[in-house]
Design an enzyme around this catalytic site. Sequence first.
Site, short mmCIF file in Angstrom:
data_model
loop_
_atom_site.label_atom_id
_atom_site.label_comp_id
_atom_site.label_asym_id
_atom_site.label_seq_id
_atom_site.Cartn_x
_atom_site.Cartn_y
_atom_site.Cartn_z
N ARG A 39 0.83 -1.22 0.00
CA ARG A 39 0.00 0.00 0.00
C ARG A 39 0.86 1.27 0.00
O ARG A 39 0.48 2.26 -0.59
CB ARG A 39 -0.93 0.00 1.22
CG ARG A 39 -2.09 -0.96 1.05
CD ARG A 39 -3.00 -0.98 2.26
NE ARG A 39 -4.27 -1.61 1.92
CZ ARG A 39 -5.23 -1.85 2.77
NH1 ARG A 39 -5.07 -1.53 4.04
NH2 ARG A 39 -6.36 -2.40 2.38
N LYS A 204 -15.83 -15.56 4.82
CA LYS A 204 -17.16 -14.96 4.98
C LYS A 204 -17.89 -14.79 3.66
O LYS A 204 -17.46 -14.02 2.80
CB LYS A 204 -17.03 -13.59 5.65
CG LYS A 204 -16.46 -13.66 7.06
CD LYS A 204 -16.32 -12.24 7.60
CE LYS A 204 -15.50 -12.23 8.88
NZ LYS A 204 -14.93 -10.92 9.12
N GLY A 357 -6.56 -8.20 0.97
CA GLY A 357 -5.22 -8.34 1.56
C GLY A 357 -4.76 -9.78 1.66
O GLY A 357 -3.61 -10.10 1.38
N GLY A 381 -12.59 -4.65 1.69
CA GLY A 381 -14.03 -4.41 1.81
C GLY A 381 -14.54 -3.39 0.80
O GLY A 381 -15.63 -3.55 0.24
#
Length: 401
Positions: A39, A204, A357, A381
């Site tokens: 990043r 998830k 990530g 997200g």
Amino acid sequence: MALRTLSDLPDSQFDGKRVLVRVDFNVSVNNGAVGEDYRIRMSIPTIEYLTKRGAKVILASHLGRPEGRDRQYSLAPVAKRLSDIVGGKSRPAIRFADDCVGVEVEDEISKMNKGDVLLLENLRFHKEEELNDPEFSKRLASLADIYVNDAFSTSHRKHSSTYGAAWLFDIRLAGFNLSKEVEYLSMIRENPIKPFKIVVGGVKIKDKIGALEHLLPKADKVMIGGAAAYTFLKAEGIKTGNSLIDEERLPWVTKALSTYGDKIMLPTDHVCANSPNDNSVTMVRGDIPNGMSGFDIGNETIERYSAEVGGNGGGTIFWNGPMGMFEIRAFSNGTINIAKSMALAFWRGSKTLIGGGDTLEAMKKSGVAENEVSHVSTGGGATLRYLAGDEMPGVVILNGH
């Protein structure tokens, strides 16, 4: 979405101007040392573009979720890593401010010369940042003349640094990293080059449903792995043992399978064990026995998925989420093979995008270099929210809405 970027302004407009750049330096820091610095490196084109044009560059970021001024969340180690990356005799050192607003910060900025870079301390040391507090937004905005957002990954949040403060600038621009993210993800969301294939893993399902709802009608093939696969298999009536199931999302998964079953590929074999730390690992085809859990896709599935991904080249492939618990060697094979197939697809001419990530970490672990994929999204997200068609306040505001 066409955004106004840095290169849309004449160089002279940056000369001597204070430019506040919202970057995403939310990286892992352990014992004062920065871990994966992807990043940070992604922000360099924007920073160097501005310094070469005589701007005074003020960088703002958050790090983690501190409760007040918690020194373990200080951005000081990031300033050091950034200095190491851009350092050189002809280049100015990265200066570091002990706060992100206030008299001392203003004083530090007043001493800046053209081409200097100052990194502000963690924005979230002030709870007002996440509350999008008007007074805090004003204080942030007062530090500079021009606003640049280069942090796509925080643009789904209405915080002061991404929204409240941005409103108060006449000139609001997208940095190069943010505009590249929007360009690639818009292509996937609106008009992916066909054939369009998706690889979905991770734990998830709930975080991915919005994106999948938007993308399933456009996709030609969707390969499901990771813990997400067991909810799909259960919906198909296959026994999943003790594998992780998202019971709440079973109705959605059942509906997705009945509508798009011809596109959705599921694992046919699994690497199973009684627990992640169990030394005896078994390859299981079909039903998973009671007491056992699946922790990775099996060899037969790897072969099917790899052939689909690495295939003939051309089209677009989007990968989000590892295929198994890749941090443990016994369960890393599926993820490593998908990463290598993504690289093969890229060299054969496919547009390949990796998001999240975990997926970047998995790619690195597999020995696949960043230049062996078309684009690595730093979003996590935010990437999934954007693909789901959600509004991104930090992006929308750059167009003046």
